[in-house]
Design a protein around this motif. Structure first.
Motif, PDB file in Angstrom:
ATOM      1  N   GLU A   1      79.791  10.256  67.862  1.00 50.31           N
ATOM      2  CA  GLU A   1      80.331   9.285  66.928  1.00 50.31           C
ATOM      3  C   GLU A   1      81.624   8.769  67.528  1.00 50.31           C
ATOM      4  O   GLU A   1      82.450   9.537  67.991  1.00 50.31           O
ATOM      5  CB  GLU A   1      80.597   9.970  65.589  1.00 50.31           C
TER       6      GLU A   1
ATOM      7  N   PRO B   1      71.236   7.539  60.918  1.00 53.75           N
ATOM      8  CA  PRO B   1      70.709   6.160  60.854  1.00 53.75           C
ATOM      9  C   PRO B   1      69.320   6.114  60.201  1.00 53.75           C
ATOM     10  O   PRO B   1      69.013   5.172  59.453  1.00 53.75           O
ATOM     11  CB  PRO B   1      70.635   5.722  62.312  1.00 53.75           C
ATOM     12  N   HIS B   2      68.505   7.123  60.480  1.00 52.63           N
ATOM     13  CA  HIS B   2      67.167   7.193  59.878  1.00 52.63           C
ATOM     14  C   HIS B   2      67.294   7.310  58.350  1.00 52.63           C
ATOM     15  O   HIS B   2      66.653   6.575  57.604  1.00 52.63           O
ATOM     16  CB  HIS B   2      66.410   8.397  60.457  1.00 52.63           C
TER      17      HIS B   2
ATOM     18  N   GLN C   1      69.743   6.443  56.426  1.00 54.85           N
ATOM     19  CA  GLN C   1      70.269   5.205  55.811  1.00 54.85           C
ATOM     20  C   GLN C   1      69.109   4.260  55.494  1.00 54.85           C
ATOM     21  O   GLN C   1      69.055   3.655  54.422  1.00 54.85           O
ATOM     22  CB  GLN C   1      71.269   4.524  56.762  1.00 54.85           C
ATOM     23  N   LYS C   2      68.162   4.178  56.420  1.00 58.55           N
ATOM     24  CA  LYS C   2      67.000   3.300  56.200  1.00 58.55           C
ATOM     25  C   LYS C   2      66.050   3.890  55.158  1.00 58.55           C
ATOM     26  O   LYS C   2      65.433   3.166  54.383  1.00 58.55           O
ATOM     27  CB  LYS C   2      66.275   3.047  57.523  1.00 58.55           C
TER      28      LYS C   2
ATOM     29  N   SER D   1      68.074  12.248  61.256  1.00 61.48           N
ATOM     30  CA  SER D   1      69.314  11.651  61.761  1.00 61.48           C
ATOM     31  C   SER D   1      69.921  10.734  60.696  1.00 61.48           C
ATOM     32  O   SER D   1      69.217  10.260  59.804  1.00 61.48           O
ATOM     33  CB  SER D   1      69.029  10.838  63.029  1.00 61.48           C
TER      34      SER D   1
ATOM     35  N   PRO E   1      70.233  10.682  66.630  1.00 65.95           N
ATOM     36  CA  PRO E   1      69.767   9.313  66.383  1.00 65.95           C
ATOM     37  C   PRO E   1      68.874   8.854  67.530  1.00 65.95           C
ATOM     38  O   PRO E   1      69.102   9.216  68.683  1.00 65.95           O
ATOM     39  CB  PRO E   1      71.053   8.490  66.356  1.00 65.95           C
TER      40      PRO E   1
END
Length: 322
Positions: free
Chosen positions: A22, A224-225, A227-228, A222, A183
């Protein structure tokens, strides 16, 4: 009180110093033309001064990174033939002592000590435990586990298991096991859809809640996963993820899931909100404010300050000084 004014000034400084996987957004960056011997001499004089020159101690230690502070401590020991942390402990008291001693630990050491403090002794400080375990990244947690073992000769998993129970314990343990996927460059829409549907079918769709499914998805995927997944979730569920959590589970488990989701969506906003709540409460929760600022100043405090200003229309420094 004088010390609170000192601490707020110090925290203000910490947040003002402009300068992992990050990206980091620290407020504390390495001091240029750094000279540990000169700094150690200034601290030695400050400690010896009648009444202790707290301002100098603040000026020096808040404008150096942790690794620079360590160099100062080594230089101090060579000069004064005694341990700097012990000397600071003797010279300072109250809030200022807490902050300065916090700064003499690395981020992972500080987090590990805060976790240990929340578990040790009578009763558990679940709030602190949740704040740290549910907001730290996988990499941070791996490091915290190692440091925890080094510092306390104990296993973080065992300590968490021994101090919590039920689904709340299962969720925290799943996080401490650090199984979160890295990610990926490839967006797997099928998996996103599958996870979103699984979250819905394990909760809102049925009577009761299949908490185990929620735990495995939220502790292993992860960020980002996820969040979707939460976006996609809305096409199955009449409630968004946070509303679903409030409807489905209660108590510490609810709080943990909410912190997780808030951090997946915008971690720095989570910390900004937590600072705001802590400062707004009667008898401002100084411990929480100190912990967030000390633990995040070399990680993402700059971004937390930005979120704070955007959300509350006032700079974090100003609020702390009020």
């Amino acid at each position: 009180t004088v010390t609170m004014a000192m601490v707020s000034e110090f925290l203000g400084q910490l947040s003002l110093n402009i300068g992992a996987h990050e990206p980091t957004f620290p407020t504390v960056v390495p001091a240029v033309d750094f000279d540990p011997d000169r700094d150690a001499a200034r601290i030695e004089t400050a400690i010896k001064t009648k009444g202790v020159d707290e301002q100098t101690i603040i000026d020096v230690l808040t404008k150096r990174t942790y690794s620079q502070r360590r160099d100062i401590a080594f230089a101090y020991e060579r000069r004064a033939k005694k341990d700097m942390i012990t000397a600071l402990k003797g010279a300072l008291s109250g809030s200022l002592e807490t902050v300065i001693l916090g700064l003499m630990k690395s981020t992972a050491q500080y987090d590990a000590s805060e976790i240990r403090g929340s578990i040790k002794g009578l009763g558990t400080d679940e709030e602190t435990l949740v704040e740290i375990l549910c907001s730290r990244s996988n990499d941070e947690l791996v490091e915290i586990k190692n440091v925890y073992k080094e510092l306390f000769k104990k296993d973080l998993e065992k300590d968490v298991a021994g101090d919590t129970s039920g689904d709340f314990a299962k969720l925290l343990l799943a996080l401490v096991q650090t199984k979160r996927a890295e990610p990926s460059a490839v967006v797997d829409y099928e998996k996103i859809d599958e996870d979103a549907r699984a979250l819905y079918e394990a909760g809102v769709k049925i009577k009761g809640t299949d908490v185990a499914t929620w735990i495995s998805i939220m502790s292993e995927r992860s960020v980002p996963h996820l969040q979707k997944v939460f976006q996609r979730y809305k096409s199955y569920s009449p409630y968004d993820m946070k509303e679903s959590i409030v409807k489905e589970v209660k108590g510490d488990l609810q709080r943990s899931f909410l912190v997780l989701v808030e951090c997946f969506e915008n971690k720095q906003l989570y910390f900004a909100n937590r600072l705001y709540e802590a400062m707004k409460s009667k008898g401002a929760k100084e411990k929480i404010v100190t912990r967030i600022i000390v633990s995040r100043c070399e990680v993402d405090l700059k971004k937390i300050c930005g979120e704070y200003k955007t959300t509350y229309g006032q700079s974090l420094q100003k609020t702390i000084l009020v």
